[in-house]
Write an enzyme that holds these catalytic residues in place. Structure first.
Site, PDB file in Angstrom:
ATOM      1  N   GLY A   9     -13.441 -21.365  24.750  1.00  0.00           N
ATOM      2  CA  GLY A   9     -12.018 -21.133  24.522  1.00  0.00           C
ATOM      3  C   GLY A   9     -11.271 -21.759  25.686  1.00  0.00           C
ATOM      4  O   GLY A   9     -11.391 -21.283  26.827  1.00  0.00           O
ATOM      5  N   GLY A  11      -8.032 -22.070  25.899  1.00  0.00           N
ATOM      6  CA  GLY A  11      -6.622 -21.675  25.794  1.00  0.00           C
ATOM      7  C   GLY A  11      -6.133 -21.148  27.134  1.00  0.00           C
ATOM      8  O   GLY A  11      -6.637 -21.547  28.192  1.00  0.00           O
ATOM      9  N   VAL A  13      -6.345 -18.084  28.720  1.00  0.00           N
ATOM     10  CA  VAL A  13      -7.283 -17.365  29.593  1.00  0.00           C
ATOM     11  C   VAL A  13      -8.429 -18.295  30.009  1.00  0.00           C
ATOM     12  O   VAL A  13      -8.813 -18.339  31.180  1.00  0.00           O
ATOM     13  CB  VAL A  13      -7.866 -16.109  28.891  1.00  0.00           C
ATOM     14  CG1 VAL A  13      -8.841 -15.395  29.824  1.00  0.00           C
ATOM     15  CG2 VAL A  13      -6.762 -15.149  28.474  1.00  0.00           C
ATOM     16  N   GLY A  14      -8.955 -19.054  29.042  1.00  0.00           N
ATOM     17  CA  GLY A  14     -10.115 -19.907  29.327  1.00  0.00           C
ATOM     18  C   GLY A  14      -9.804 -20.981  30.360  1.00  0.00           C
ATOM     19  O   GLY A  14     -10.563 -21.174  31.319  1.00  0.00           O
ATOM     20  N   VAL A 118     -14.408 -11.618  26.772  1.00  0.00           N
ATOM     21  CA  VAL A 118     -12.995 -11.386  27.099  1.00  0.00           C
ATOM     22  C   VAL A 118     -12.172 -11.176  25.816  1.00  0.00           C
ATOM     23  O   VAL A 118     -11.205 -10.417  25.803  1.00  0.00           O
ATOM     24  CB  VAL A 118     -12.420 -12.573  27.915  1.00  0.00           C
ATOM     25  CG1 VAL A 118     -10.938 -12.382  28.205  1.00  0.00           C
ATOM     26  CG2 VAL A 118     -13.190 -12.753  29.226  1.00  0.00           C
ATOM     27  N   ASN A 120     -10.449 -10.124  22.387  1.00  0.00           N
ATOM     28  CA  ASN A 120     -10.098  -8.789  21.879  1.00  0.00           C
ATOM     29  C   ASN A 120     -10.339  -8.650  20.380  1.00  0.00           C
ATOM     30  O   ASN A 120     -10.364  -9.661  19.682  1.00  0.00           O
ATOM     31  CB  ASN A 120      -8.603  -8.533  22.157  1.00  0.00           C
ATOM     32  CG  ASN A 120      -8.381  -7.956  23.541  1.00  0.00           C
ATOM     33  OD1 ASN A 120      -9.126  -7.112  23.993  1.00  0.00           O
ATOM     34  ND2 ASN A 120      -7.346  -8.444  24.221  1.00  0.00           N
ATOM     35  N   ARG A 151      -4.135  -3.893  37.353  1.00  0.00           N
ATOM     36  CA  ARG A 151      -2.756  -3.540  36.986  1.00  0.00           C
ATOM     37  C   ARG A 151      -2.350  -2.227  37.660  1.00  0.00           C
ATOM     38  O   ARG A 151      -1.257  -2.123  38.229  1.00  0.00           O
ATOM     39  CB  ARG A 151      -2.641  -3.425  35.458  1.00  0.00           C
ATOM     40  CG  ARG A 151      -2.658  -4.792  34.794  1.00  0.00           C
ATOM     41  CD  ARG A 151      -2.517  -4.715  33.288  1.00  0.00           C
ATOM     42  NE  ARG A 151      -2.335  -6.061  32.737  1.00  0.00           N
ATOM     43  CZ  ARG A 151      -2.786  -6.464  31.564  1.00  0.00           C
ATOM     44  NH1 ARG A 151      -3.446  -5.623  30.778  1.00  0.00           N
ATOM     45  NH2 ARG A 151      -2.569  -7.699  31.153  1.00  0.00           N
ATOM     46  N   HIS A 175     -10.493  -0.430  26.454  1.00  0.00           N
ATOM     47  CA  HIS A 175      -9.439  -1.282  26.999  1.00  0.00           C
ATOM     48  C   HIS A 175      -8.077  -0.846  26.460  1.00  0.00           C
ATOM     49  O   HIS A 175      -7.910  -0.666  25.274  1.00  0.00           O
ATOM     50  CB  HIS A 175      -9.737  -2.721  26.580  1.00  0.00           C
ATOM     51  CG  HIS A 175      -8.815  -3.720  27.184  1.00  0.00           C
ATOM     52  ND1 HIS A 175      -8.234  -3.560  28.418  1.00  0.00           N
ATOM     53  CD2 HIS A 175      -8.404  -4.921  26.738  1.00  0.00           C
ATOM     54  CE1 HIS A 175      -7.499  -4.613  28.684  1.00  0.00           C
ATOM     55  NE2 HIS A 175      -7.577  -5.461  27.679  1.00  0.00           N
TER      56      HIS A 175
HETATM   57  N1  LIG Z   1     -10.242  -8.402  27.757  1.00  0.00           N
HETATM   58  C1  LIG Z   1      -9.008  -8.554  28.207  1.00  0.00           C
HETATM   59  O1  LIG Z   1      -8.577  -7.808  29.069  1.00  0.00           O
HETATM   60  C2  LIG Z   1      -8.137  -9.668  27.689  1.00  0.00           C
HETATM   61  C3  LIG Z   1      -7.013 -10.085  28.390  1.00  0.00           C
HETATM   62  C4  LIG Z   1      -6.270 -11.161  27.901  1.00  0.00           C
HETATM   63  C5  LIG Z   1      -6.618 -11.771  26.716  1.00  0.00           C
HETATM   64  N2  LIG Z   1      -7.699 -11.324  26.018  1.00  0.00           N
HETATM   65  C6  LIG Z   1      -8.122 -11.945  24.766  1.00  0.00           C
HETATM   66  O2  LIG Z   1      -8.702 -13.222  25.055  1.00  0.00           O
HETATM   67  C7  LIG Z   1      -8.576 -14.062  23.921  1.00  0.00           C
HETATM   68  C8  LIG Z   1      -7.976 -15.409  24.350  1.00  0.00           C
HETATM   69  O3  LIG Z   1      -6.638 -15.269  24.777  1.00  0.00           O
HETATM   70  P1  LIG Z   1      -5.772 -16.560  25.157  1.00  0.00           P
HETATM   71  O4  LIG Z   1      -4.475 -16.073  25.623  1.00  0.00           O
HETATM   72  O5  LIG Z   1      -6.567 -17.485  26.000  1.00  0.00           O
HETATM   73  O6  LIG Z   1      -5.611 -17.221  23.704  1.00  0.00           O
HETATM   74  P2  LIG Z   1      -5.345 -18.756  23.379  1.00  0.00           P
HETATM   75  O7  LIG Z   1      -4.887 -18.818  21.957  1.00  0.00           O
HETATM   76  O8  LIG Z   1      -4.513 -19.392  24.436  1.00  0.00           O
HETATM   77  O9  LIG Z   1      -6.806 -19.397  23.480  1.00  0.00           O
HETATM   78  C9  LIG Z   1      -7.839 -19.122  22.594  1.00  0.00           C
HETATM   79  C10 LIG Z   1      -8.624 -20.406  22.408  1.00  0.00           C
HETATM   80  O10 LIG Z   1      -9.779 -20.118  21.609  1.00  0.00           O
HETATM   81  C11 LIG Z   1     -10.011 -21.289  20.854  1.00  0.00           C
HETATM   82  N3  LIG Z   1     -10.930 -21.015  19.753  1.00  0.00           N
HETATM   83  C12 LIG Z   1     -10.648 -20.435  18.548  1.00  0.00           C
HETATM   84  N4  LIG Z   1     -11.762 -20.406  17.791  1.00  0.00           N
HETATM   85  C13 LIG Z   1     -12.749 -20.990  18.518  1.00  0.00           C
HETATM   86  C14 LIG Z   1     -14.125 -21.251  18.271  1.00  0.00           C
HETATM   87  N5  LIG Z   1     -14.707 -20.917  17.117  1.00  0.00           N
HETATM   88  N6  LIG Z   1     -14.827 -21.870  19.234  1.00  0.00           N
HETATM   89  C15 LIG Z   1     -14.275 -22.222  20.413  1.00  0.00           C
HETATM   90  N7  LIG Z   1     -12.972 -21.994  20.705  1.00  0.00           N
HETATM   91  C16 LIG Z   1     -12.235 -21.387  19.762  1.00  0.00           C
HETATM   92  C17 LIG Z   1      -8.629 -21.736  20.406  1.00  0.00           C
HETATM   93  O11 LIG Z   1      -8.637 -23.100  19.969  1.00  0.00           O
HETATM   94  C18 LIG Z   1      -7.823 -21.505  21.674  1.00  0.00           C
HETATM   95  O12 LIG Z   1      -7.745 -22.672  22.481  1.00  0.00           O
HETATM   96  C19 LIG Z   1      -7.714 -13.287  22.908  1.00  0.00           C
HETATM   97  O13 LIG Z   1      -8.546 -12.644  21.960  1.00  0.00           O
HETATM   98  C20 LIG Z   1      -7.026 -12.245  23.772  1.00  0.00           C
HETATM   99  O14 LIG Z   1      -6.623 -11.118  23.043  1.00  0.00           O
HETATM  100  C21 LIG Z   1      -8.461 -10.291  26.489  1.00  0.00           C
END
Ligand SMILES: NC(=O)c1ccc[n+]([C@@H]2O[C@H](COP(=O)([O-])OP(=O)(O)OC[C@H]3O[C@@H](n4cnc5c(N)ncnc54)[C@H](O)[C@@H]3O)[C@@H](O)[C@H]2O)c1
Length: 310
Positions: A9, A11, A13-14, A118, A120, A151, A175
């Site tokens: 990922g 995006g 977070v990644g 990570v 959700n 936080r 969470h």
């Molecule tokens: N655990 C936590 O505390 C916490 C905190 C923040 C965000 N999150 C979760 O993390 C996730 C990512 O958030 P984000 O803001 O980076 O979202 P984002 O939309 O910016 O990024 C997600 C990325 O995943 C990619 N993706 C989708 N399907 C895929 C696949 N099959 N293989 C590879 N990549 C794929 C998308 O193309 C996108 O670039 C969400 O589910 C969010 O809810 C969790």
């Protein structure tokens, strides 16, 4: 570098996770995403920052998993994030499908890796990852507690006008909404916050922490938090890569600890080279126990939803 971490990922977070790993020179980084060009572009952009940031981390972006083979850690952020008005649980069907597909591929190529989940809804995604990987529970960890604690620590420091470095917070449970902060173990320079603030103020900070993700979502409007989540995932990765044996709150699959079985719940664990190297158990008050049970029931509800979806 002799360590490799794959971030799935690319995006918000990644990519931020990849940036922090690179700038700390913890490991080489492989960034994988399904969108063509995005992981390649972000990895190259981060490489081009290296001369200025003064690190020699190698970053590679890809749409397939070959380059991830032999990773020490795989951090999975793939999936869709929340939009305003959505709860984390609304993401379950889409993200469970993505998680299963991703974990099958990474676990085949990196059979010894520690997985840090990570995406959700976090606790449910951990269940999917444990099952799809077939890994022992020591190597499937969920990131949530480090973020919830960070936080809480931020709000404690803001309230008392002290350095965040002097703060320590103790958070158990699932969470977000059902997390269980333990004020009596949350301290400033070793002093429990129960001695430093009124109950009303502590309750207000706890409430703001539980709502911390939604507060950011409502401000950003187009996505969810990512700077603090990335920092939190990297703190877990660093403890594993350096075998630091830090005690951090992580979602782990409990086998009797705290009275729960076969359920991912956030508890303090020791993180070292092998992943989870032990659960730290403390005695809870009746009230804390009841809150933890409520949190566990919410996770159990998500597990039931997963079963129905399957
Ligand atoms: N655990 C936590 O505390 C916490 C905190 C923040 C965000 N999150 C979760 O993390 C996730 C990512 O958030 P984000 O803001 O980076 O979202 P984002 O939309 O910016 O990024 C997600 C990325 O995943 C990619 N993706 C989708 N399907 C895929 C696949 N099959 N293989 C590879 N990549 C794929 C998308 O193309 C996108 O670039 C969400 O589910 C969010 O809810 C969790």
């Amino acid at each position: 570098m002799d360590k490799k971490v794959t971030v799935v990922g690319a995006g918000n977070v990644g990519a931020t996770t990849a940036q922090r790993l690179a700038e700390k020179e913890l490991c080489d980084v492989v960034l994988v995403d399904i969108v063509e060009g995005v992981p390649q572009g972000k990895a190259l952009d981060l490489m081009e920052a290296a001369p200025v940031e003064k690190h020699d981390t190698k970053l590679v972006g890809a749409n397939t998993y070959e380059a991830s083979a032999g990773s020490d850690i795989v951090i999975i952020t793939a999936g869709i994030p929340r939009k305003p008005g959505m709860s984390r649980d609304d993401l379950i069907a889409t993200n469970a499908r993505i998680m299963r597909e991703v974990v099958k591929q990474v676990s085949a190529l990196s059979p010894q890796a520690v997985l840090i989940i990570v995406s959700n809804p976090l606790d449910a995604m951990c269940h999917v990852a444990l099952e799809a990987s077939g890994f022992p529970r020591e190597r499937v960890l969920g990131m949530a507690g480090v973020l919830d604690s960070a936080r809480f620590r931020t709000f404690i420091a803001m309230e008392l006008n002290v350095s965040v470095e002097n703060t320590h917070a103790f958070v158990l449970g699932g969470h977000g909404d059902t997390m269980v902060p333990l004020p009596r173990y949350s301290t400033v320079a070793g002093i429990p916050i129960t001695e430093l603030m009124s109950k009303d103020r502590i309750d207000a900070l706890v409430q703001r922490t539980a709502n911390g993700g939604a507060e950011i979502v409502s401000l950003l409007k187009t996505g969810s938090a990512y700077y603090a989540p990335a920092s939190s995932a990297v703190e877990m990765a660093e403890s594993i890569l350096k075998d630091k044996k830090k005690i951090l709150p992580c979602a782990v699959y409990l086998k009797g600890e705290y009275g729960f079985n076969d359920l991912f719940i956030g508890v303090p664990v020791k993180l070292g080279r092998c992943g989870m190297e032990g659960v730290i158990e403390i005695k809870l008050t009746e009230e804390e126990n009841a809150a933890l049970k409520k949190s566990a029931a919410a996770v159990q509800g998500l597990v039931e939803t997963l079963k129905k979806l399957a």
